[in-house]
Motif scaffolding. Structure first.
Motif, PDB file in Angstrom:
ATOM      1  N   PHE A  45       0.809  -1.221   0.000  1.00  0.00           N
ATOM      2  CA  PHE A  45       0.000   0.000   0.000  1.00  0.00           C
ATOM      3  C   PHE A  45       0.841   1.269   0.000  1.00  0.00           C
ATOM      4  CE2 PHE A  45      -3.785  -2.422   1.524  1.00  0.00           C
ATOM      5  CZ  PHE A  45      -4.728  -1.845   0.670  1.00  0.00           C
ATOM      6  N   ALA A  46       2.122   1.159   0.285  1.00  0.00           N
ATOM      7  CA  ALA A  46       2.972   2.327   0.522  1.00  0.00           C
ATOM      8  C   ALA A  46       3.431   2.981  -0.775  1.00  0.00           C
ATOM      9  CB  ALA A  46       4.174   1.934   1.384  1.00  0.00           C
ATOM     10  N   ARG A  47       2.490   3.523  -1.526  1.00  0.00           N
ATOM     11  CA  ARG A  47       2.774   4.285  -2.748  1.00  0.00           C
ATOM     12  C   ARG A  47       1.571   5.151  -3.046  1.00  0.00           C
ATOM     13  NH1 ARG A  47       5.574   1.439  -5.647  1.00  0.00           N
ATOM     14  NH2 ARG A  47       6.146   0.092  -3.901  1.00  0.00           N
ATOM     15  N   LEU A  48       1.826   6.262  -3.732  1.00  0.00           N
ATOM     16  CA  LEU A  48       0.734   7.206  -3.987  1.00  0.00           C
ATOM     17  C   LEU A  48      -0.248   6.696  -5.020  1.00  0.00           C
ATOM     18  CD1 LEU A  48       2.380  10.745  -4.002  1.00  0.00           C
ATOM     19  CD2 LEU A  48       1.252   9.525  -2.144  1.00  0.00           C
ATOM     20  N   ARG A  49       0.254   6.021  -6.027  1.00  0.00           N
ATOM     21  CA  ARG A  49      -0.614   5.528  -7.111  1.00  0.00           C
ATOM     22  C   ARG A  49      -0.404   4.034  -7.264  1.00  0.00           C
ATOM     23  NH1 ARG A  49       1.117  10.488  -8.518  1.00  0.00           N
ATOM     24  NH2 ARG A  49       3.052   9.713  -9.415  1.00  0.00           N
ATOM     25  N   LEU A  50      -1.499   3.328  -7.459  1.00  0.00           N
ATOM     26  CA  LEU A  50      -1.449   1.884  -7.632  1.00  0.00           C
ATOM     27  C   LEU A  50      -1.776   1.519  -9.074  1.00  0.00           C
ATOM     28  CD1 LEU A  50      -3.390   0.718  -4.426  1.00  0.00           C
ATOM     29  CD2 LEU A  50      -0.912   0.893  -4.737  1.00  0.00           C
ATOM     30  N   ALA A  70      -1.771   1.744  11.753  1.00  0.00           N
ATOM     31  CA  ALA A  70      -1.908   2.905  12.632  1.00  0.00           C
ATOM     32  C   ALA A  70      -0.553   3.331  13.181  1.00  0.00           C
ATOM     33  CB  ALA A  70      -2.865   2.566  13.775  1.00  0.00           C
ATOM     34  N   TRP A  71       0.244   2.363  13.628  1.00  0.00           N
ATOM     35  CA  TRP A  71       1.564   2.648  14.192  1.00  0.00           C
ATOM     36  C   TRP A  71       2.462   3.331  13.155  1.00  0.00           C
ATOM     37  CZ3 TRP A  71       5.430  -1.952  14.799  1.00  0.00           C
ATOM     38  CH2 TRP A  71       6.670  -1.473  15.240  1.00  0.00           C
ATOM     39  N   HIS A  72       2.416   2.873  11.926  1.00  0.00           N
ATOM     40  CA  HIS A  72       3.264   3.438  10.869  1.00  0.00           C
ATOM     41  C   HIS A  72       2.643   4.648  10.180  1.00  0.00           C
ATOM     42  CE1 HIS A  72       6.552   0.499  10.798  1.00  0.00           C
ATOM     43  NE2 HIS A  72       5.654  -0.402  11.110  1.00  0.00           N
ATOM     44  N   LYS A  73       1.510   5.125  10.704  1.00  0.00           N
ATOM     45  CA  LYS A  73       0.818   6.311  10.175  1.00  0.00           C
ATOM     46  C   LYS A  73       0.452   6.155   8.702  1.00  0.00           C
ATOM     47  CE  LYS A  73       2.749   9.559  13.532  1.00  0.00           C
ATOM     48  NZ  LYS A  73       3.467  10.831  13.740  1.00  0.00           N
ATOM     49  N   MET A  74      -0.031   4.970   8.360  1.00  0.00           N
ATOM     50  CA  MET A  74      -0.386   4.680   6.979  1.00  0.00           C
ATOM     51  C   MET A  74      -1.902   4.585   6.767  1.00  0.00           C
ATOM     52  SD  MET A  74       2.437   4.448   5.226  1.00  0.00           S
ATOM     53  CE  MET A  74       1.953   3.498   3.791  1.00  0.00           C
ATOM     54  N   LEU A  75      -2.691   4.697   7.826  1.00  0.00           N
ATOM     55  CA  LEU A  75      -4.135   4.493   7.692  1.00  0.00           C
ATOM     56  C   LEU A  75      -4.803   5.435   6.681  1.00  0.00           C
ATOM     57  CD1 LEU A  75      -5.486   3.698  11.284  1.00  0.00           C
ATOM     58  CD2 LEU A  75      -5.673   2.280   9.233  1.00  0.00           C
ATOM     59  N   PRO A  76      -4.498   6.749   6.687  1.00  0.00           N
ATOM     60  CA  PRO A  76      -5.166   7.612   5.708  1.00  0.00           C
ATOM     61  C   PRO A  76      -4.869   7.225   4.261  1.00  0.00           C
ATOM     62  CG  PRO A  76      -4.222   8.922   7.478  1.00  0.00           C
ATOM     63  CD  PRO A  76      -3.682   7.528   7.642  1.00  0.00           C
ATOM     64  N   LEU A  77      -3.607   6.893   3.965  1.00  0.00           N
ATOM     65  CA  LEU A  77      -3.249   6.492   2.602  1.00  0.00           C
ATOM     66  C   LEU A  77      -3.954   5.195   2.221  1.00  0.00           C
ATOM     67  CD1 LEU A  77      -1.575   6.805   0.018  1.00  0.00           C
ATOM     68  CD2 LEU A  77       0.345   5.716   1.208  1.00  0.00           C
ATOM     69  N   ILE A  78      -3.987   4.244   3.126  1.00  0.00           N
ATOM     70  CA  ILE A  78      -4.680   2.984   2.853  1.00  0.00           C
ATOM     71  C   ILE A  78      -6.161   3.254   2.630  1.00  0.00           C
ATOM     72  CG2 ILE A  78      -5.385   0.779   3.866  1.00  0.00           C
ATOM     73  CD1 ILE A  78      -2.664   0.774   5.323  1.00  0.00           C
ATOM     74  N   GLY A  79      -6.741   4.134   3.433  1.00  0.00           N
ATOM     75  CA  GLY A  79      -8.154   4.452   3.284  1.00  0.00           C
ATOM     76  C   GLY A  79      -8.491   5.001   1.917  1.00  0.00           C
ATOM     77  N   ARG A  80      -7.626   5.889   1.396  1.00  0.00           N
ATOM     78  CA  ARG A  80      -7.910   6.413   0.064  1.00  0.00           C
ATOM     79  C   ARG A  80      -7.808   5.320  -0.988  1.00  0.00           C
ATOM     80  NH1 ARG A  80      -4.744  10.961  -3.475  1.00  0.00           N
ATOM     81  NH2 ARG A  80      -3.374   9.171  -3.789  1.00  0.00           N
TER      82      ARG A  80
END
Length: 390
Positions: free
Chosen positions: A30-35, A62-72
């Motif tokens: 998930f760790a990228r802006l565009r898939l 949540a710990w890695h502060k990735m929830l908002p990006l994953i949500g989008r």
């Protein structure tokens, strides 16, 4: 330039790291802006792994502060829906809700910090915005994708008294949030003296947020992007002389020029990854910080890389910078040119597994980098931070 897709390299996320648990592999995917379509298919395949623990995935996100990006991503690519490729994500409202909540929260931060920018500018104070909204608006192109904790600004030491007057007038106090969450209590004299003598940052300026999602507004003033005990210095006044004008939070502001910006991100990552205070708070290793560096690095052109290498050499900051770029490259292969890594690599790499040096308590990790990155229970061999926060 976007980050290369893992599928461009014929591998699944984490394959090159070896032995990662399913939830960590999914988080990396998930760790990228565009898939790409291949990325989405890979994510669905990882999510269908019977050994995947959604509880571990949610905690890590949540710990890695990735929830908002994953949500989008879940919303934009309809990952909450069942398809022939597999079942939809469980609890999609948690991920999508995190993205929408972060959008609302960051808008409130932008309204407040925009006023801070305007007042600093009206007082004739030159400043530059680090990380935060400069990344959210300028790199992510969607401030809702990053969880922003505070406002980090570069400020010349001689302008600190004038900035203090501005922030005090706006209701800020150098202090910590009281136990009731409604007030800001000034720091003790001992804490003030320790920070002034040992750290490159001012004690944080805070004022109550008055919202359930914002305990306090926090302004962090920095006079040097390197810590005093690092043996390297890059004074804010010099960096501000090269700063670039921009508009952030709807207000005129400045940001560090590209070379200084990448240098600052590398120094910040190294400081938090190796300092006892951040290790104790479990904020030392977060995928979001490596993603910040990877995105900025991937967008850096050859001419800027050349100037970057020259500035790093001139400052003698090779070890600090290589630390950040080396581990970023491990997680995001291709983001940093191989030639840059080769040029900056120190002869002795033993320090890459150490922490606590900035605290004067050098110790060595017992786990490897990727193991501790996704291990919330890692320990620090009994060392304790000596930075007072009372």
């Amino acid at each position: 330039m976007a980050l290369p897709s893992v599928h461009d390299q014929g591998a699944a996320p984490g394959d090159h790291l070896g032995g990662l648990p399913p939830h960590a592999r999914l988080l990396l995917a998930f760790a990228r802006l565009r898939l790409t379509l291949d990325d989405i298919a890979g994510i669905r395949a990882l999510a269908d792994d019977p050994e995947l623990s959604w509880g571990h995935f949610l905690e890590a996100a949540a710990w890695h502060k990735m929830l908002p990006l994953i949500g989008r991503h879940v919303d934009r690519h309809r990952l909450d829906r069942d398809t022939d490729a597999g079942k939809g994500f469980p609890y999609p409202w948690v991920f999508i809700g995190a993205y929408l909540a972060n959008r609302s929260r960051n808008q409130a931060l932008a309204d407040e910090f925009g006023r801070v920018f305007a007042e600093l500018g009206a007082a004739g104070i030159r400043f530059a915005v680090r990380k935060g909204f400069s990344l959210g608006e300028g790199t992510y192109h969607d401030p809702a994708l990053r969880r922003i904790a505070d406002l980090d600004v570069l400020l010349a030491r001689e302008d600190a008294p004038a900035a203090h007057e501005v922030l005090t007038r706006l209701g800020y106090v150098q202090g910590k949030v009281a136990d009731d969450g409604e007030r800001i209590e000034p720091y003790s004299r001992d804490t003030q003296i320790f920070w002034r003598m040992n750290l490159s940052n001012q004690l944080p300026y805070r004022k109550p947020g008055g919202r359930p999602d914002i305990t306090d507004f926090n302004v962090d003033i920095c006079h040097d992007i390197f810590q005093r005990k690092s043996g390297v210095t890059a004074d804010a006044a010099e960096l501000l002389s090269r700063a670039t004008p921009t508009v952030l939070c709807g207000t005129p502001a400045w940001v560090p020029e590209p070379v200084d910006r990448l240098l600052d991100l590398c120094s910040h990552l190294h400081k938090e990854a190796t300092s006892l205070h951040f290790i104790e708070d479990r904020q030392d290793l977060q995928l979001s910080k490596f993603l910040d560096v990877a995105l900025v690095a991937a967008a850096t052109d050859p001419q800027t890389w050349k100037a970057f290498q020259e500035r790093v050499a001139g400052l003698g900051s090779q070890a600090i910078v290589y630390y950040a770029l080396h581990f970023t490259d491990m997680l995001f292969p291709g983001a940093v040119p191989v030639t840059v890594l080769d040029a900056l690599r120190p002869d002795d790499l033993d320090y890459l597994d150490q922490y606590g040096s900035l605290d004067g308590q050098t110790s060595r990790w017992e786990q490897g980098f990727t193991e501790r990155l996704f291990n919330s229970g890692r320990h620090t061999a009994g060392t304790v931070s000596n930075v007072p926060l009372r």
